[in-house]
Design a protein around this motif. Structure first.
Motif, PDB file in Angstrom:
ATOM      1  N   GLY A 187      45.692  14.618  62.447  1.00 44.08           N
ATOM      2  CA  GLY A 187      45.845  14.528  63.893  1.00 44.08           C
ATOM      3  C   GLY A 187      45.553  13.170  64.487  1.00 44.08           C
ATOM      4  N   THR A 188      45.402  12.142  63.654  1.00 38.94           N
ATOM      5  CA  THR A 188      45.145  10.791  64.147  1.00 38.94           C
ATOM      6  C   THR A 188      46.196   9.832  63.611  1.00 38.94           C
ATOM      7  OG1 THR A 188      43.728  10.120  62.288  1.00 38.94           O
ATOM      8  CG2 THR A 188      42.662  11.224  64.151  1.00 38.94           C
ATOM      9  N   THR A 189      46.340   8.716  64.289  1.00 45.12           N
ATOM     10  CA  THR A 189      47.179   7.614  63.824  1.00 45.12           C
ATOM     11  C   THR A 189      46.267   6.473  63.405  1.00 45.12           C
ATOM     12  OG1 THR A 189      48.995   8.227  65.299  1.00 45.12           O
ATOM     13  CG2 THR A 189      48.979   5.980  64.452  1.00 45.12           C
ATOM     14  N   VAL A 190      46.453   5.998  62.188  1.00 44.54           N
ATOM     15  CA  VAL A 190      45.610   4.929  61.653  1.00 44.54           C
ATOM     16  C   VAL A 190      46.440   3.666  61.519  1.00 44.54           C
ATOM     17  CG1 VAL A 190      43.997   4.279  59.846  1.00 44.54           C
ATOM     18  CG2 VAL A 190      44.417   6.704  60.311  1.00 44.54           C
ATOM     19  N   SER A 191      46.015   2.608  62.173  1.00 44.50           N
ATOM     20  CA  SER A 191      46.721   1.335  62.086  1.00 44.50           C
ATOM     21  C   SER A 191      46.121   0.484  60.971  1.00 44.50           C
ATOM     22  CB  SER A 191      46.637   0.585  63.416  1.00 44.50           C
ATOM     23  OG  SER A 191      45.295   0.338  63.788  1.00 44.50           O
ATOM     24  N   TYR A 192      46.967  -0.331  60.335  1.00 43.99           N
ATOM     25  CA  TYR A 192      46.459  -1.244  59.315  1.00 43.99           C
ATOM     26  C   TYR A 192      47.392  -2.434  59.167  1.00 43.99           C
ATOM     27  CZ  TYR A 192      49.850   0.670  55.853  1.00 43.99           C
ATOM     28  OH  TYR A 192      50.988   1.052  55.182  1.00 43.99           O
ATOM     29  N   ARG A 193      46.853  -3.505  58.577  1.00 43.59           N
ATOM     30  CA  ARG A 193      47.604  -4.722  58.307  1.00 43.59           C
ATOM     31  C   ARG A 193      47.690  -4.903  56.802  1.00 43.59           C
ATOM     32  NH1 ARG A 193      43.759  -4.386  61.137  1.00 43.59           N
ATOM     33  NH2 ARG A 193      43.724  -4.607  63.387  1.00 43.59           N
TER      34      ARG A 193
END
Length: 265
Positions: A8-14
């Motif tokens: 249920g979450t959105t995880v951002s990454y580079r």
């Protein structure tokens, strides 16, 4: 910037560089960019370096209710699977070290080698409770005081004094990432003592001799609990990425890049 959805979450990454994956997990009071952005280039010549943002930090979303370690582990697992084709090297600092340890214990197939910096296995220490409760209450009631409080614990006294009044003032006025108070509150409820003994990846535990937020005795306890782990120390405060970046990079590269995964100093 990339992202992946989990629980249920959105995880951002580079992601930067090529080769075996190296995932860097940040602590409570930073995000991927502020925690490791200045170090990515020092690994990207030999690793595909991934810096996620935990729930509430950076562009990552956070659910309602108390934050759980299980969610942060699920986020780390989702990022590893989305960014790499096989097992990765994993480095975590502070709360990120707790997440990294739990990830390696519960998903051994995803972790090639593991470095845990300034982590801890249990929050039941009376001093830990005092410090983290005070910090959390300040963040909720008086954020302007919470930042100097955190700053005084993040760096060694000599390093902080050496920055000079103007630079210290700039840092004291810095805003913590969103939901820092919720990540600190989670830091009051950690207990992975039942997990650390299950870690099978070659592991280096790093203690920081001038760490007044999570004293090095916690790192030593983690090292003792992980079979065949190695232990090293850096003469630094808690924010070692900023205070002693050269020493941290030297230890991590030496451990990740040698065939025998042996620390060389």
């Amino acid at each position: 910037m990339r992202s992946v959805s989990v629980a249920g979450t959105t995880v951002s990454y580079r992601r930067e560089g090529q080769g075996t994956g190296l995932t860097l997990l940040h602590g409570s009071m930073s995000d991927g960019a502020s925690g490791f952005g200045h170090l990515v280039g020092r690994f990207a010549d030999c690793r595909a370096v991934v810096t996620p943002d935990f729930a509430g930090a950076g562009n990552s979303t956070i659910p309602n209710g108390p934050l759980s370690l299980d969610l942060l582990v699920a986020q780390a697992v989702a990022v590893i699977k989305d960014s790499a084709d096989g097992p990765v090297d994993l480095l975590g600092t502070s709360l990120g070290a707790v997440v990294a340890a739990a990830t390696a214990a519960t998903h051994p197939e995803l972790v090639r080698r593991l470095v845990l910096v300034a982590g801890w296995a249990s929050s039941d220490d009376a001093r830990h409770q005092l410090v983290f409760k005070t910090w959390e209450r300040l963040l909720r009631s008086d954020p302007a005081l919470a930042t100097p409080f955190g700053l005084s614990l993040a760096f060694s006294p000599s390093f902080l004094a050496g920055l000079g009044g103007e630079r210290v003032s700039q840092l004291a006025n810095r805003k913590f990432p969103d939901a820092t108070d919720r990540r600190i509150e989670l830091g009051l409820r950690i207990d992975i003592r039942h997990l650390v003994g299950r870690i099978t990846a070659p592991t280096l535990v790093v203690g920081l001799t001038q760490d007044y937020l999570v004293p090095s005795r916690h790192a030593k306890a983690v090292h003792t609990a992980i079979p065949a782990s190695q232990y090293a120390e850096i003469d630094s405060g808690h924010a070692v990425q900023l205070e002693k970046p050269d020493e941290l990079v030297h230890l991590a590269r030496g451990f990740f890049l040698t065939d025998t995964a042996t620390v060389t100093g």
